[in-house]
Write a protein that holds these residues in place. Structure first.
Motif, PDB file in Angstrom:
ATOM      1  N   UNK A   5       6.953   8.323  20.602  1.00  0.00           N
ATOM      2  CA  UNK A   5       6.694   6.932  20.988  1.00  0.00           C
ATOM      3  C   UNK A   5       6.277   6.109  19.771  1.00  0.00           C
ATOM      4  N   UNK A   6       5.439   6.697  18.912  1.00  0.00           N
ATOM      5  CA  UNK A   6       4.995   5.999  17.697  1.00  0.00           C
ATOM      6  C   UNK A   6       6.183   5.716  16.788  1.00  0.00           C
ATOM      7  N   UNK A  13       9.483  -2.379  15.544  1.00  0.00           N
ATOM      8  CA  UNK A  13       8.821  -3.355  14.677  1.00  0.00           C
ATOM      9  C   UNK A  13       9.709  -3.666  13.472  1.00  0.00           C
ATOM     10  N   UNK A  14      10.266  -2.625  12.856  1.00  0.00           N
ATOM     11  CA  UNK A  14      11.130  -2.822  11.682  1.00  0.00           C
ATOM     12  C   UNK A  14      12.365  -3.638  12.046  1.00  0.00           C
ATOM     13  N   UNK A  22       1.993  -2.139   7.685  1.00  0.00           N
ATOM     14  CA  UNK A  22       0.805  -2.752   8.282  1.00  0.00           C
ATOM     15  C   UNK A  22       0.359  -2.005   9.531  1.00  0.00           C
ATOM     16  N   UNK A  23       1.301  -1.401  10.230  1.00  0.00           N
ATOM     17  CA  UNK A  23       0.960  -0.647  11.439  1.00  0.00           C
ATOM     18  C   UNK A  23       0.026   0.511  11.125  1.00  0.00           C
ATOM     19  N   UNK A  24       0.195   1.110   9.973  1.00  0.00           N
ATOM     20  CA  UNK A  24      -0.637   2.245   9.590  1.00  0.00           C
ATOM     21  C   UNK A  24      -2.107   1.839   9.447  1.00  0.00           C
ATOM     22  N   UNK A  25      -2.362   0.558   9.171  1.00  0.00           N
ATOM     23  CA  UNK A  25      -3.725   0.070   8.986  1.00  0.00           C
ATOM     24  C   UNK A  25      -4.380  -0.376  10.288  1.00  0.00           C
ATOM     25  N   UNK A  28      -7.730   1.090  11.428  1.00  0.00           N
ATOM     26  CA  UNK A  28      -8.911   0.794  10.624  1.00  0.00           C
ATOM     27  C   UNK A  28      -9.308  -0.671  10.747  1.00  0.00           C
ATOM     28  N   UNK A  29      -8.333  -1.552  10.887  1.00  0.00           N
ATOM     29  CA  UNK A  29      -8.621  -2.977  11.034  1.00  0.00           C
ATOM     30  C   UNK A  29      -9.227  -3.253  12.406  1.00  0.00           C
ATOM     31  N   UNK A  30      -8.632  -2.673  13.436  1.00  0.00           N
ATOM     32  CA  UNK A  30      -9.090  -2.875  14.812  1.00  0.00           C
ATOM     33  C   UNK A  30      -9.780  -1.601  15.280  1.00  0.00           C
ATOM     34  N   UNK A  31     -11.061  -1.473  14.960  1.00  0.00           N
ATOM     35  CA  UNK A  31     -11.818  -0.278  15.335  1.00  0.00           C
ATOM     36  C   UNK A  31     -13.116  -0.700  16.002  1.00  0.00           C
TER      37      UNK A  31
END
Length: 119
Positions: A5-6, A13-14, A22-25, A28-31
């Motif tokens: 699914x990921x 997205x691509x 940006x998806x990999x972050x 950490x950004x939304x935690x």
């Protein structure tokens, strides 16, 4: 397969011109600052996960809108949600709750038992 699914999401997205890097972050950004585990209180079969009730809990965490003008907190919600019909043991994590405060987390964990049933 785990991760399919990921991978599909990254592909979508691509294809739409988004940044896969940006998806990999995102985690950490939304935690959320508080994460709690909701565990099975007994061994048996996970019989019921009431999507409406769990959705209401998520809404109260701030992950959704009850009206269009409401803000959405992308860091809160539930993950690692177990599938109904699976065999579970007492103490197994049935889902995790991500919350902004200890109080909101405790309230969510108190409400969840009425929406989840192991028989």
């Amino acid at each position: 397969h785990r991760g399919d699914a990921w991978a599909k999401f990254q592909q979508m997205v691509a294809l739409q011109g988004g940044s896969v890097e940006s998806l990999e972050k995102i985690t950490t950004v939304h935690r959320a600052p508080f994460i709690g585990e909701f565990k099975a209180d007994r061994s048996g079969v996970l019989h019921r996960m009431d999507a409406g009730g769990i959705g209401q809990v998520v809404l109260e965490l701030g992950a959704g809108r009850s009206k269009a003008a409401d803000p959405v907190d992308f860091a809160v919600g539930c993950d690692q949600i177990a599938k109904t019909g699976t065999q579970v043991n007492a103490g197994d994590v049935l889902l995790r709750v991500h919350a902004r405060t200890k109080t909101v987390l405790a309230r969510a964990l108190d409400i969840l038992p009425q929406h989840i049933e192991v028989v």
